[in-house]
Design a protein around this motif. Structure first.
Motif, PDB file in Angstrom:
ATOM      1  N   HIS A 249       2.901 -12.075   1.818  1.00 24.89           N
ATOM      2  CA  HIS A 249       1.704 -11.025   0.783  1.00 24.89           C
ATOM      3  C   HIS A 249       1.242 -10.421   2.253  1.00 24.89           C
ATOM      4  O   HIS A 249       0.208 -11.359   3.139  1.00 24.89           O
ATOM      5  CB  HIS A 249       0.996 -11.737   0.024  1.00 24.89           C
ATOM      6  N   GLY A 250       0.625  -8.497   1.644  1.00 23.60           N
ATOM      7  CA  GLY A 250      -0.254  -8.027   2.695  1.00 23.60           C
ATOM      8  C   GLY A 250       0.118  -7.656   4.038  1.00 23.60           C
ATOM      9  O   GLY A 250      -0.223  -7.000   4.586  1.00 23.60           O
ATOM     10  N   GLU A 251       1.463  -7.913   4.088  1.00 26.18           N
ATOM     11  CA  GLU A 251       2.346  -7.362   5.141  1.00 26.18           C
ATOM     12  C   GLU A 251       3.840  -6.281   4.418  1.00 26.18           C
ATOM     13  O   GLU A 251       4.281  -6.479   3.818  1.00 26.18           O
ATOM     14  CB  GLU A 251       3.016  -8.223   6.069  1.00 26.18           C
ATOM     15  N   GLY A 252       4.055  -5.678   5.863  1.00 22.28           N
ATOM     16  CA  GLY A 252       5.125  -5.127   4.960  1.00 22.28           C
ATOM     17  C   GLY A 252       4.870  -3.758   4.033  1.00 22.28           C
ATOM     18  O   GLY A 252       3.149  -3.511   4.461  1.00 22.28           O
ATOM     19  N   ALA A 253       5.885  -2.493   3.948  1.00 17.51           N
ATOM     20  CA  ALA A 253       5.880  -1.591   3.027  1.00 17.51           C
ATOM     21  C   ALA A 253       4.400  -1.821   1.951  1.00 17.51           C
ATOM     22  O   ALA A 253       4.673  -2.922   0.932  1.00 17.51           O
ATOM     23  CB  ALA A 253       6.922  -1.351   2.507  1.00 17.51           C
ATOM     24  N   ARG A 254       4.341  -0.512   1.616  1.00 15.11           N
ATOM     25  CA  ARG A 254       3.122  -0.855   0.877  1.00 15.11           C
ATOM     26  C   ARG A 254       3.409   0.130  -0.543  1.00 15.11           C
ATOM     27  O   ARG A 254       4.549   0.612  -0.540  1.00 15.11           O
ATOM     28  CB  ARG A 254       1.984   0.095   1.191  1.00 15.11           C
ATOM     29  N   PHE A 255       3.460  -0.467  -1.548  1.00 19.68           N
ATOM     30  CA  PHE A 255       3.456   0.351  -3.351  1.00 19.68           C
ATOM     31  C   PHE A 255       2.636   1.492  -3.884  1.00 19.68           C
ATOM     32  O   PHE A 255       1.656   1.236  -3.322  1.00 19.68           O
ATOM     33  CB  PHE A 255       3.486  -0.913  -4.306  1.00 19.68           C
ATOM     34  N   THR A 256       3.813   2.663  -2.984  1.00 17.72           N
ATOM     35  CA  THR A 256       2.593   3.638  -3.372  1.00 17.72           C
ATOM     36  C   THR A 256       2.512   4.474  -4.118  1.00 17.72           C
ATOM     37  O   THR A 256       3.106   4.147  -5.293  1.00 17.72           O
ATOM     38  CB  THR A 256       3.227   5.141  -1.948  1.00 17.72           C
ATOM     39  N   GLU A 257       1.358   5.014  -4.330  1.00 14.94           N
ATOM     40  CA  GLU A 257       1.495   5.878  -5.996  1.00 14.94           C
ATOM     41  C   GLU A 257       2.893   6.733  -7.125  1.00 14.94           C
ATOM     42  O   GLU A 257       3.173   6.917  -7.550  1.00 14.94           O
ATOM     43  CB  GLU A 257       0.546   6.931  -5.936  1.00 14.94           C
ATOM     44  N   GLU A 258       3.438   7.137  -5.536  1.00 16.93           N
ATOM     45  CA  GLU A 258       5.072   7.351  -6.111  1.00 16.93           C
ATOM     46  C   GLU A 258       5.638   5.987  -6.550  1.00 16.93           C
ATOM     47  O   GLU A 258       5.829   6.450  -7.402  1.00 16.93           O
ATOM     48  CB  GLU A 258       5.648   8.336  -4.808  1.00 16.93           C
TER      49      GLU A 258
END
Length: 629
Positions: A249-258
């Motif tokens: 949690h907190g690392e890697g790819a982020r959840f975007t608005e798209e």
């Protein structure tokens, strides 16, 4: 006959046929069954696993079926012959507008509640969900229940026979999917469900990608649970030696608005959306199947025991508690409660369920068929998810067992033992492995023997009262009848309810005509000689406090007998708050642990008929009379 999605057909044991996940072969087998009769077709459908929809046309009439738990969601419009896999997709086709909570409440829509209680309703006025075990007749836009069609077919089988058949169907699916699938993705936690799935994949371990999501930071309940998953998964991996992907949690790819815009169209729930971006990052370029174990919960009686409670009353109680949690007025609640009777009748509760337990079916069809199915939709951008338990014949075999067996989860530890027994050694949501648990059990038995020796002759002994309503019945607040989530045998007041006079209790109506005595033991871990006036344990009979116990005085186990009870008496055991101290630490301090015991029948029979009274070993007992006035 059109089969869409991911499906495996595992024929009944009596048939000399191979399991298959080839959709053309599956469709052919179902078509051949339907050519014989509708009954043959429905029987074949019981042996289908996966996540799929089936469209059948007979003489110009179109019908739509889906998998056992409805994980391939189907939504339909009540005004026109149209259906879709997703509510938003269908709404965009017909021009449907989603309603907010105020409009849903005004319409008395079940969609005002969380999906686990929404029945077949959605935020869109004319769009309904097809529930598990129901078929949609497209032209009339009507749905019909087709399961259960009779009493449970497997209740006469022994545990070993049922476990063997579940294992055959389970492994048959794995073998069939292995013919068509490159990789198997398995969410590996510290719990039982994922471990059963991993055990069944032993023959295909070289194609397994296990993953565990966790956090290395934090001390809250969620962080501690995630860290336990991390630690226990490492123990399992040391034994299984499969490829593993840690998701921190907190690392890697982020959840975007798209991503959010896509997820909002894909699913009606928000569950673990931060994980979707990580799933896509780790597995989005791979082809394979994600195996989940969630549907195993269906046979576990998760909504509680029905040994001493009408299952329909349990369903109504669950719905009532949820209604009271969404800030409705009295008139609104009355309207909803009237609607509930009509909804229960609409879906055949309980008249069309034969000997299947209504609360089990409610969990299966609404909790799993609505909430869980939308979680599968949520993770679709990363992979196709299925559950090996998602076969109607397997669910029926599991529900054929006695309640104690089902609640214990022993069927699933048995499946692990048959396929990968070493995986039973690490603890299940418990950092202690089997050896350490056996040591703890031995110590607890020694303690229990010591306590039994210290118990007075009038108290009786531990027996088969584990399902007594004062131990396992619903715990609720006296002021608003709000349900409190609490393990069996435990009573506590939630932090937000800790006001003066707040009373959390389990209640029952005494019905034992052969005995007038209730005996139990009481223990509290909270000890503070200066804090004994913050809360107390109370025994109430017919609304009056018979006796109380000052919590905080000591942590010794005390023994209690309430005698002179008569059929019809209302008996409550509970904890009352005496101060307004709304912190989590005081909620923990309020915890009391109750064990209802078999009374010393001969001891009390020698004393003849007694008026209402009590006996206790507690040094902190307070007579009820001293608390009144």
């Amino acid at each position: 006959m059109l089969v869409l999605g991911t499906a495996a057909f595992v024929p009944p044991a009596a048939r000399d046929a191979e399991s298959t996940a080839d959709l053309q072969v599956v469709a052919g087998a179902l078509h051949a069954a339907l050519a014989k009769s509708q009954a043959h077709f429905l029987d074949a459908l019981d042996y289908m696993g996966g996540r799929f929809a089936i469209i059948v046309e007979v003489d110009g009439v179109y019908r739509v079926f889906h998998d056992a738990h409805g994980t391939r969601t189907i939504y339909y419009d009540v005004d026109r012959p149209a259906f879709s896999s997703h509510a938003h997709l269908l709404a965009s086709l017909i021009g449907g507008e989603s309603r907010g909570s105020e409009a849903l409440n005004a319409a008395r829509s079940w969609a005002a509640l969380p999906l686990s209680f929404a029945w077949d309703e959605t935020p869109y006025p004319t769009i309904r969900a097809l529930l598990p075990n129901h078929v949609l007749e497209l032209e009339s836009r009507r749905t019909y229940r087709y399961f259960p069609r009779e009493r449970n077919r497997f209740t006469g089988l022994s545990f070993d026979e049922r476990a063997s058949e579940i294992n055959r169907l389970w492994l048959g699916q794995m073998g069939a999917f292995a013919q068509n699938t490159d990789r198997f993705f398995v969410s590996l936690s510290g719990g039982l469900d994922s471990r059963v799935v991993l055990a069944a994949l032993r023959e295909h371990k070289d194609r397994v990608d296990a993953f565990t999501y966790f956090t290395n930071n934090g001390t809250g309940n969620w962080a501690q649970a995630m860290q336990m998953d991390r630690d226990l998964s490492r123990q399992v991996l040391a034994l299984a030696d499969v490829h593993h992907v840690p998701i921190v949690h907190g690392e890697g790819a982020r959840f975007t608005e798209e991503d959010k815009a896509i997820a909002d169209k894909n699913s009606l729930v928000e569950h673990g959306r931060w994980l979707v971006a990580r799933y896509v990052e780790s597995f989005g370029s791979s082809t394979g199947l994600h195996f989940r174990g969630n549907t195993q919960e269906t046979i576990r009686s998760y909504y509680g025991s029905t040994k001493q409670r009408d299952p329909i009353d349990l369903v109504k109680g669950l719905m009532s508690s949820r209604l009271k949690s969404v800030n409705l007025g009295e008139e609104e609640i009355k309207d909803y409660q009237a609607k509930l009777d009509a909804t229960l009748s609409q879906f055949g509760y309980p008249d069309a369920l034969h000997d299947f337990v209504a609360s089990d079916m409610f969990y299966w069809e609404i909790r799993m068929g609505r909430w869980l199915a939308e979680i599968y939709n949520e993770t679709d951008p990363a992979f196709d998810s299925i559950s090996p338990m998602n076969m109607r014949a397997i669910v029926e075999l599991g529900l054929a067992g006695p309640e104690d067996e089902r609640r214990s989860g022993i069927m699933f530890t048995e499946l692990i033992d048959r396929n990968w027994p070493e995986l039973n050694f690490p603890g299940i949501n418990n950092r202690n492995n089997l050896y350490k648990q056996s040591i703890a059990l031995r110590e607890s038995l020694t303690d229990a023997k010591s306590q039994a020796a210290a118990a007075p002759p009038w108290i009786g002994r531990a027996g088969d009262k584990h399902e007594h309503p004062l131990s396992t019945g619903p715990l609720s607040m006296e002021s608003n009848n709000q349900s409190v989530d609490c393990p069996r045998g435990e009573i506590k007041i939630p932090a937000e309810e800790l006001g003066v006079g707040a009373f959390a209790r389990r209640e029952m109506t005494w019905s034992d005509e052969s005995s007038s005595v209730l005996t139990f033991s009481l223990r509290s871990n909270y000890v503070n000689s200066r804090g004994t006036d913050y809360m107390r344990f109370e025994v109430e009979v017919n609304g009056d406090t018979l006796v109380a116990h000052k919590i905080g005085f000591d942590s010794d186990t005390s023994y209690w007998a309430v005698y002179g009870l008569r059929p019809g008496d209302r008996v409550s055991l509970g904890v009352r708050s005496l101060r307004t101290v709304t912190t989590e630490s005081w909620s923990r301090a309020s915890r009391c642990f109750i064990t209802v015991l078999d009374s010393a029948t001969e001891y009390w029979e020698r004393r003849g008929s007694l008026d209402l009274g009590y006996a206790t070993t507690s040094a902190a007992a307070l007579p009820g009379e001293s608390l009144r006035g």
